[in-house]
Design a protein around this motif. Structure first.
Motif, mmCIF file in Angstrom:
data_model
loop_
_atom_site.group_PDB
_atom_site.id
_atom_site.type_symbol
_atom_site.label_atom_id
_atom_site.label_comp_id
_atom_site.label_asym_id
_atom_site.label_seq_id
_atom_site.Cartn_x
_atom_site.Cartn_y
_atom_site.Cartn_z
ATOM 1 N N PRO A 169 -24.574 12.521 47.278
ATOM 2 C CA PRO A 169 -24.143 11.505 46.310
ATOM 3 C C PRO A 169 -25.146 11.421 45.156
ATOM 4 O O PRO A 169 -26.322 11.751 45.322
ATOM 5 C CB PRO A 169 -24.135 10.210 47.127
ATOM 6 N N LEU A 170 -24.656 10.981 43.987
ATOM 7 C CA LEU A 170 -25.548 10.819 42.844
ATOM 8 C C LEU A 170 -26.536 9.690 43.106
ATOM 9 O O LEU A 170 -26.239 8.763 43.860
ATOM 10 C CB LEU A 170 -24.726 10.446 41.617
ATOM 11 N N ALA A 171 -27.684 9.764 42.459
ATOM 12 C CA ALA A 171 -28.613 8.628 42.489
ATOM 13 C C ALA A 171 -27.919 7.433 41.843
ATOM 14 O O ALA A 171 -26.955 7.604 41.093
ATOM 15 C CB ALA A 171 -29.876 8.988 41.714
ATOM 16 N N ASP A 172 -28.406 6.215 42.113
ATOM 17 C CA ASP A 172 -27.788 5.022 41.526
ATOM 18 C C ASP A 172 -27.735 5.087 40.004
ATOM 19 O O ASP A 172 -26.834 4.556 39.383
ATOM 20 C CB ASP A 172 -28.569 3.760 41.939
ATOM 21 N N THR A 173 -28.727 5.724 39.421
ATOM 22 C CA THR A 173 -28.748 5.806 37.961
ATOM 23 C C THR A 173 -27.553 6.606 37.442
ATOM 24 O O THR A 173 -27.148 6.445 36.299
ATOM 25 C CB THR A 173 -30.005 6.549 37.474
ATOM 26 N N GLY A 174 -27.005 7.492 38.268
ATOM 27 C CA GLY A 174 -25.921 8.365 37.821
ATOM 28 C C GLY A 174 -26.442 9.644 37.196
ATOM 29 O O GLY A 174 -25.671 10.527 36.813
ATOM 30 N N ILE A 175 -27.767 9.754 37.076
ATOM 31 C CA ILE A 175 -28.351 10.950 36.475
ATOM 32 C C ILE A 175 -28.445 12.047 37.537
ATOM 33 O O ILE A 175 -28.995 11.825 38.608
ATOM 34 C CB ILE A 175 -29.747 10.646 35.883
ATOM 35 N N PRO A 176 -27.872 13.217 37.257
ATOM 36 C CA PRO A 176 -27.896 14.298 38.243
ATOM 37 C C PRO A 176 -29.328 14.685 38.613
ATOM 38 O O PRO A 176 -30.261 14.511 37.824
ATOM 39 C CB PRO A 176 -27.195 15.454 37.534
ATOM 40 N N ASN A 177 -29.459 15.231 39.808
ATOM 41 C CA ASN A 177 -30.766 15.660 40.290
ATOM 42 C C ASN A 177 -31.086 17.041 39.704
ATOM 43 O O ASN A 177 -31.110 18.051 40.409
ATOM 44 C CB ASN A 177 -30.729 15.703 41.820
ATOM 45 N N PHE A 178 -31.328 17.080 38.394
ATOM 46 C CA PHE A 178 -31.473 18.356 37.690
ATOM 47 C C PHE A 178 -32.475 19.322 38.320
ATOM 48 O O PHE A 178 -32.182 20.506 38.446
ATOM 49 C CB PHE A 178 -31.843 18.122 36.216
ATOM 50 N N PRO A 179 -33.666 18.837 38.707
ATOM 51 C CA PRO A 179 -34.653 19.808 39.200
ATOM 52 C C PRO A 179 -34.180 20.542 40.450
ATOM 53 O O PRO A 179 -34.659 21.639 40.738
ATOM 54 C CB PRO A 179 -35.878 18.941 39.524
ATOM 55 N N ALA A 180 -33.241 19.949 41.201
ATOM 56 C CA ALA A 180 -32.808 20.578 42.452
ATOM 57 C C ALA A 180 -31.668 21.564 42.238
ATOM 58 O O ALA A 180 -31.320 22.318 43.145
ATOM 59 C CB ALA A 180 -32.378 19.499 43.438
ATOM 60 N N ILE A 181 -31.081 21.555 41.028
ATOM 61 C CA ILE A 181 -29.891 22.391 40.807
ATOM 62 C C ILE A 181 -30.294 23.827 40.500
ATOM 63 O O ILE A 181 -31.094 24.090 39.597
ATOM 64 C CB ILE A 181 -29.039 21.817 39.652
ATOM 65 N N ARG A 182 -29.747 24.767 41.292
ATOM 66 C CA ARG A 182 -29.969 26.194 41.053
ATOM 67 C C ARG A 182 -28.654 26.816 40.631
ATOM 68 O O ARG A 182 -27.586 26.311 40.965
ATOM 69 C CB ARG A 182 -30.456 26.885 42.336
ATOM 70 N N ASN A 207 -13.667 -0.171 39.171
ATOM 71 C CA ASN A 207 -12.541 -0.408 40.062
ATOM 72 C C ASN A 207 -13.079 -0.661 41.472
ATOM 73 O O ASN A 207 -13.208 0.255 42.264
ATOM 74 C CB ASN A 207 -11.608 0.803 40.050
ATOM 75 N N GLY A 208 -13.426 -1.912 41.716
ATOM 76 C CA GLY A 208 -14.030 -2.230 43.002
ATOM 77 C C GLY A 208 -15.539 -2.127 42.933
ATOM 78 O O GLY A 208 -16.254 -3.038 43.292
ATOM 79 N N GLU A 209 -16.013 -1.000 42.406
ATOM 80 C CA GLU A 209 -17.457 -0.791 42.312
ATOM 81 C C GLU A 209 -17.792 -0.524 40.846
ATOM 82 O O GLU A 209 -17.093 0.233 40.179
ATOM 83 C CB GLU A 209 -17.807 0.437 43.158
ATOM 84 N N ARG A 210 -18.870 -1.158 40.361
ATOM 85 C CA ARG A 210 -19.225 -0.927 38.960
ATOM 86 C C ARG A 210 -20.007 0.378 38.830
ATOM 87 O O ARG A 210 -21.096 0.531 39.369
ATOM 88 C CB ARG A 210 -20.037 -2.096 38.413
ATOM 89 N N ILE A 211 -19.441 1.332 38.105
ATOM 90 C CA ILE A 211 -20.094 2.613 37.876
ATOM 91 C C ILE A 211 -20.632 2.594 36.449
ATOM 92 O O ILE A 211 -19.875 2.457 35.486
ATOM 93 C CB ILE A 211 -19.093 3.780 38.037
ATOM 94 N N THR A 212 -21.966 2.734 36.330
ATOM 95 C CA THR A 212 -22.566 2.667 34.995
ATOM 96 C C THR A 212 -22.611 4.063 34.380
ATOM 97 O O THR A 212 -22.793 5.056 35.081
ATOM 98 C CB THR A 212 -23.996 2.090 35.064
ATOM 99 N N PRO A 213 -22.432 4.131 33.063
ATOM 100 C CA PRO A 213 -22.340 5.440 32.412
ATOM 101 C C PRO A 213 -23.700 6.099 32.165
ATOM 102 O O PRO A 213 -24.725 5.426 32.092
ATOM 103 C CB PRO A 213 -21.685 5.102 31.079
ATOM 104 N N VAL A 214 -23.659 7.420 32.060
ATOM 105 C CA VAL A 214 -24.818 8.199 31.615
ATOM 106 C C VAL A 214 -24.364 9.026 30.416
ATOM 107 O O VAL A 214 -23.513 9.897 30.532
ATOM 108 C CB VAL A 214 -25.342 9.129 32.724
ATOM 109 N N ILE A 215 -24.939 8.705 29.263
ATOM 110 C CA ILE A 215 -24.493 9.283 27.996
ATOM 111 C C ILE A 215 -25.544 10.264 27.501
ATOM 112 O O ILE A 215 -26.736 10.067 27.718
ATOM 113 C CB ILE A 215 -24.358 8.157 26.939
ATOM 114 N N VAL A 216 -25.104 11.296 26.795
ATOM 115 C CA VAL A 216 -26.083 12.175 26.142
ATOM 116 C C VAL A 216 -25.681 12.413 24.692
ATOM 117 O O VAL A 216 -24.497 12.508 24.375
ATOM 118 C CB VAL A 216 -26.250 13.518 26.903
#
Ligand SMILES: [Zn+2]
Length: 668
Positions: free
Chosen positions: A8-21, A427-436
């Motif tokens: 699952p994503l971190a609460d921040t919604g920011i992907p775990n970039f360093p772990a992605i290969r 929708n039930g759960e508040r999902i906060t955005p991550v914008i670039v």
């Protein structure tokens, strides 16, 4: 080894970039496709009667894993790609397109969505909108066609995904391949220090000592054309720029194939042309409505541009404007600008240090909407240049995260854009955005921006606010997921604040002394605002007409690309002195993606709205709380949850008028 996309994503919604290969992508896509197929299967095999919850909401929630990988992949293929990623992109683009088609070409799923629309459950306006948009997506994917016809529509869409990807990659390659390397002071005559430094940096990056390198990227070629005294060199770099997509690659066969396929798909779906098909899903509705707006601007702009050409010829000491060449325009414009307004872009740049401009947009957002931005250097990024900010309301409530990726590099496509790593929903759960926000500013210390780049930063930040302040229930209706000709309203309206004297004097501070920009300089800037507007409008509107031409002629795919383009531009009586902002072979808006095809006009369409909308702030106060609150609650928060014109009316209290746009461009 575990795959970070399966976590699952971190609460921040920011992907775990360093772990992605690299190897994680394909695996995650495959499993993501599979998982969503199963989820769709569960919806269609549900023995219960179709309801909004068990069909529309279930569809909305499906594909969570796929979104996790897509949100990273499609961002990085634009902003930080390499050969391996590009090759994978060519593999994934048709698969992703086929996967999307398989959902919207699924007859059982369509039957259930239709059943919901016929059952007339009592739904909220946002749910009604989701239902309507979903039905529309099905119909536009061929849901009402026979099986073979629908299969053909899906096949075309899939094939277009491949062709468009290749088109964009070709432009990147041709841009990266070209370098104008200069070695003598003679060749550099006229170039100001900051342009020379940029040339040095570029040479160093390419491992060349004792040289200055200029490229066809906008931030390199524009100042070169403005200042280089040597006309032969200006011609050379200009010709390189305007032949992009035909040098080390050839985009012409791709263009012909793309327009032919688009035309065939439109015919299958019952539309006369691709333009009719695309516009049916926009505010403008018909190509006729777009042409009407373009014509309204084009006529006065042609008169304006003739006057500008005469003045340039006089400045160049030429007997007539016929003796000017397209690569002369920037050069003499710059000279004339100095003569008339005594405005030195180099002096001006000293007041636009990147960090100051960035803090300027934060400040505007704070004054308008009360939001705060705090840097979070501890959060993961995909490139060391990326900066992360946490955005919160005045009361401390977290809104979401905002990433800035400012600098150009070979791994990034040209231009500037806003995108999301995670979309808002509630929708039930508040999902906060991550914008670039991605830009292509040349990296230097200090990084000083030109006025156009300042506008770009405000523009993209405006899109960013649209995503960040989104406050909708359903993800697929949030933020910038609006009709294409409405999406530029939040971005373009932000540009107005950038150049307001009261705003300038707070953020435009001298890079060395910190002194506020002097009033005299602001006055010069304001006085020069209408200067060269004939040119700017001509190159943009000509590209709009070119886009419409490609997509309004069902037989365009059979034509020679250069001939077709020349004919289209001759039809509107364009002066040979000014080329369209993009020629066909590097017109990425319309050929590297479907979204902006038959849609380059959307900036002008939205400009009617932003020019008229900003008048409300001029009337009531630049930071008037009630006006800002209305814009936030009726436009920024609402995404695509309602008809855009009704949103605009709710903000403005009336329909938009075209007069402010014409006045702002000096075309009245
Ligand atoms: Zn934009």
């Amino acid at each position: 080894m575990s795959n970070p996309f399966f976590e699952p994503l971190a609460d921040t919604g920011i992907p775990n970039f360093p772990a992605i290969r690299f190897e994680h992508y394909r695996e995650a896509f495959d499993r993501g496709f599979e998982q969503q197929r199963e989820e769709i299967q569960a919806i269609t095999s549900n023995p219960d009667a179709a309801t909004f919850a068990n069909t529309l909401e279930a569809l909305e929630h499906s594909g969570a894993l796929l979104r996790r990988v897509e949100d990273v992949f499609w961002n990085l293929t634009s902003s930080h790609t390499d050969e391996a990623l590009q090759a994978l992109e060519c593999e994934i683009a048709p698969l992703a397109s086929a996967h999307g088609s398989s959902i919207y070409a699924n007859p059982q799923l369509y039957a259930r969505v239709k059943a919901v629309s016929e059952a007339r459950e009592s739904l909220s306006p946002e749910q009604e909108q989701l239902l309507e948009e979903t039905l529309r997506t099905f119909i536009r994917a061929g849901a009402e066609l026979s099986d073979p016809q629908r299969a053909r529509v899906s096949a075309i869409t899939e094939q277009l995904a491949t062709l468009c990807t290749r088109f964009g990659q070709n432009v990147l390659k041709d841009n990266n391949d070209y370098a104008l390397a200069l070695h003598s002071r003679d060749e550099l005559a006229g170039l100001p220090d900051y342009v020379l430094e940029m040339g040095r940096d570029e040479a160093r990056a390419r491992g060349l000592s004792d040289a200055w390198v200029f490229t066809t990227s906008r931030s390199s070629i524009t100042p070169f054309l403005q200042y280089a005294d040597n006309p032969a060199l200006r011609e050379e770099i200009y010709r390189a720029y305007s032949s992009c997509g035909t040098r080390s690659v050839d985009n012409r066969p791709l263009i012909r194939e793309i327009v032919a396929l688009r035309s065939e798909r439109a015919a299958l779906l019952g539309f006369a042309t691709h333009a009719d098909f695309m516009l049916d899903d926009r505010m403008a509705k018909t190509p006729g409505a777009v042409r009407e707006l373009l014509d309204q601007v084009w006529q006065p702009c042609q008169e304006q541009v003739s006057k500008e050409a005469v003045a340039l010829a006089a400045c160049a000491g030429l007997a007539s404007e016929q003796e000017l060449a397209p690569w002369d325009w920037w050069y003499y414009t710059e000279k004339l600008r100095r003569e008339r307004f005594d405005l030195d872009p180099d002096e001006l740049k000293q007041y636009f240090k990147l960090e100051n401009v960035r803090d300027g947009v934060f400040d505007v957002a704070n004054k308008l909407y009360g939001i705060d931005f705090r840097e979070r250097a501890d959060l993961p990024v995909y490139h060391p240049d990326v900066q992360v900010y946490e955005a919160s309301e005045a009361d401390g409530t977290l809104i979401g995260y905002f990433l800035f990726d400012f600098y150009m590099r070979p791994s990034k496509r040209s231009g500037a854009w806003m995108s999301e790593f995670r979309a808002q929903s509630n929708n039930g759960e508040r999902i906060t955005p991550v914008i670039v926000n991605c830009c292509n500013f040349p990296k230097s210390d200090p990084c000083l921006l030109g006025v156009d780049e300042v506008r770009t930063l405000f523009h993209e930040f405006g899109h960013g606010l649209h995503g960040l302040l989104s406050n909708v229930r359903y993800r697929s209706l949030g933020g910038t997921k609006v009709k294409q000709d409405f999406v530029e309203l939040p971005s373009q309206i932000m540009e107005h604040w950038a150049m307001e004297p009261a705003v300038l004097s707070s953020y435009a501070r001298h890079v060395h002394t910190g002194a506020a920009i002097p009033d005299a300089l602001i006055n010069k800037l304001k006085a020069s605002e209408l200067f060269n507007q004939g040119f700017a409008t001509t190159e943009y509107v000509a590209a709009c007409y070119l886009d419409l031409a490609w997509h309004s002629d069902p037989d365009a795919g059979a034509r020679d690309v250069e001939e077709f383009e020349a004919q289209a531009l001759q039809d509107i009586g364009k002066t040979p002195l000014i080329d369209p902002r993009y020629k066909s072979t590097y017109f990425q808006h319309i050929f590297s993606d479907d979204h902006y095809s038959a849609g380059y006009y959307v900036y002008l369409w939205a400009e009617v709205l932003d020019a008229d909308g900003f008048e409300a702030f001029k009337e009531n106060g630049l930071f008037d709380p009630a006006t800002a609150a209305a814009f936030r609650s009726q436009v920024l928060e609402r995404g695509g949850t309602a008809d855009p014109m009704s949103l605009y009316r709710a903000f403005r209290g009336r329909d938009p008028e075209v007069t402010p746009l014409l006045r702002n461009r000096g075309l009245l």
